[in-house]
Scaffold this motif. Structure first.
Motif, PDB file in Angstrom:
ATOM      1  N   UNK A 139      22.405  30.532  24.074  1.00  0.00           N
ATOM      2  CA  UNK A 139      23.176  30.329  25.304  1.00  0.00           C
ATOM      3  C   UNK A 139      22.782  29.086  26.113  1.00  0.00           C
ATOM      4  N   UNK A 140      21.857  28.279  25.564  1.00  0.00           N
ATOM      5  CA  UNK A 140      21.388  27.126  26.363  1.00  0.00           C
ATOM      6  C   UNK A 140      22.507  26.122  26.640  1.00  0.00           C
ATOM      7  N   UNK A 141      23.488  26.045  25.701  1.00  0.00           N
ATOM      8  CA  UNK A 141      24.587  25.106  25.913  1.00  0.00           C
ATOM      9  C   UNK A 141      25.473  25.493  27.101  1.00  0.00           C
ATOM     10  N   UNK A 150      19.074  23.255  35.332  1.00  0.00           N
ATOM     11  CA  UNK A 150      18.305  23.860  34.248  1.00  0.00           C
ATOM     12  C   UNK A 150      17.176  24.682  34.866  1.00  0.00           C
ATOM     13  N   UNK A 151      17.017  25.892  34.348  1.00  0.00           N
ATOM     14  CA  UNK A 151      16.007  26.807  34.857  1.00  0.00           C
ATOM     15  C   UNK A 151      14.604  26.249  34.690  1.00  0.00           C
ATOM     16  N   UNK A 152      13.737  26.644  35.629  1.00  0.00           N
ATOM     17  CA  UNK A 152      12.342  26.224  35.540  1.00  0.00           C
ATOM     18  C   UNK A 152      11.608  26.983  34.436  1.00  0.00           C
ATOM     19  N   UNK A 158      13.500  35.370  28.205  1.00  0.00           N
ATOM     20  CA  UNK A 158      13.819  35.633  29.602  1.00  0.00           C
ATOM     21  C   UNK A 158      14.898  34.683  30.114  1.00  0.00           C
ATOM     22  N   UNK A 159      14.734  33.426  29.709  1.00  0.00           N
ATOM     23  CA  UNK A 159      15.704  32.422  30.158  1.00  0.00           C
ATOM     24  C   UNK A 159      17.084  32.672  29.524  1.00  0.00           C
TER      25      UNK A 159
END
Ligand code: ADP
Ligand code: MG
Length: 372
Positions: A139-141, A150-152, A158-159
């Motif tokens: 799901x990063x795209x 973008x998440x830390x 988890x991300x």
């Protein structure tokens, strides 16, 4: 009984009274003031899709190609186009953000193929959820598309879970809008979920198989329209005790009661649950993976817990990772999934209840979703 039905129609169900009002007044006002179009106003572009009931193109207006309205989608549909126009008009007035922006629909009789309905939407973007899920990056795209930044967090379960959670929230939010309006979609699948570049949310498209139970439109389910890969086991929307549609006024009065009895909205919840499952398990994203899963689940009498017991002991690393993702935070994701994918419609959660599920109740993300 009729009076009770009428009263509950007007009062008991949130969001219904405006629906009633807009049908008679707003619809009329809109007809007067909205721009109308005809066949010759459009230039057809690339073909986006072709089904048994219509062809979809990118299109633009001949006159103002530079304006926002120049970027359009056009569906040439068969006889079912009439129902699809009705559904889109209703959605635009009652729950506009749930679905792609509908511009206009009309009957085109001069076509060589005979009668055709033309439906026009704003072009929402290049990607359906199916396109996005096909990428190895998923799901990063999707992350920057929906979360803005973008998440830390480091890359990992988890991300990924946070991104999937945001997609599920947006999907359930759109479904809740449709269901509160009295519409069951009946063809919820990743191919019918589009990412709207402008509003940066996922919206639902393709109301070609939808039913509006409040007014009895497309009341008898056309089960041949249903996609077997995502269809809930009941298949039929209404129980066999209501085999035929009453005439429209009776349906109007009775439908909230029928809705309560049969919970037709839970059909969509099952399909949305399968999308959740596919997002958690990469192996189930392919057609063959999903079809195999459906066969396994059927063998387990549609009991997800039994399915898990049967596959987990000899699960691939990929499958184990999916369970790990759903098991985060005390298994809250797994809990939500199992409350959506159940054999009996009445045991499935509703879209509204799902949105209130603790799975979505995590700090930080909530603030982000409100900002959208
Ligand atoms: P079909 O009946 O062929 O499934 P859809 O309404 O699902 O018709 O549209 C087919 C495809 O066209 C979609 O899968 C999507 O890729 C694209 N599409 C449809 N509506 C839009 C829209 N409003 N914006 C961008 N693309 C769209
Ligand atoms: Mg479609």
């Amino acid at each position: 009984f009729l009076a009770m039905g009428a009263l509950s129609y007007l009062w008991a169900t949130p969001g219904v009274a405006p629906g009633f009002f807009d049908m008679f007044v707003l619809a009329f006002a809109e007809r007067l003031f909205r721009p109308t179009f005809r066949k010759d106003d459009f230039v057809l572009g690339k073909k986006l899709g072709e089904g048994a009931f219509g062809v979809v193109y990118r299109a633009s207006l001949k006159k103002k190609p530079s304006s926002k309205e120049g970027d359009l989608v056009l569906k040439k549909a068969t006889e079912y186009g009439a129902v699809e126009i009705w559904m889109n008009e209703r959605v635009r007035r009652a729950c506009a953000n749930s679905c792609a922006d509908f511009v206009y629909g009309f009957l085109e009789t001069s076509s060589k193929k005979g009668t055709e309905y033309w439906l026009i939407w704003r072009f929402e973007g290049e990607n359906t959820l199916a396109d996005l899920m096909q990428s190895k990056e998923f799901p990063y795209n999707v992350e920057t598309m929906i979360l803005g930044e973008v998440q830390a967090l480091p890359k990992g379960l988890e991300r990924e879970d946070r991104i999937i959670q945001t997609i599920m929230r947006q999907l359930l939010f759109a479904l809740d809008g449709l269901h509160s309006t009295g519409i069951v979609h009946r063809d919820i699948k990743p191919q019918n979920v589009i990412f709207s570049e402008d509003s940066r949310i996922f919206k639902i498209i393709d109301l070609g198989a939808a039913a509006d139970l409040r007014v009895g439109i497309n009341y008898i389910p056309k089960e041949f329209l249903l996609d077997p890969r995502y269809a809930a086991p009941e298949q039929y929307i209404m129980s066999t005790q209501t085999p035929s549609a009453p005439s429209a006024p009776v349906a109007t009065a009775l439908s909230p009661v029928l809705w309560q009895m049969n919970l037709p909205d839970r059909f969509d919840i099952y399909s949305a649950g399968l999308i959740f499952l596919q997002m958690a398990f990469p192996a189930l994203r392919s057609d063959s993976g999903l079809i195999q899963f459906n066969r396994q689940l059927k063998r387990c009498d549609y009991d997800l817990v039994a399915w898990r017991k049967s596959v987990e002991p000899r699960a691939s690393a990929d499958l184990r990772r999916g369970f790990q993702l759903l098991d985060l935070d005390g298994g809250i994701g797994w809990e939500l999934l199992t409350s959506m994918v159940r054999y009996k419609a009445r045991q499935r959660t509703s879209a509204k209840a799902a949105l209130a599920h603790p799975y979505f109740d995590r700090e930080g993300l909530l603030a982000l979703s409100f900002m959208q």
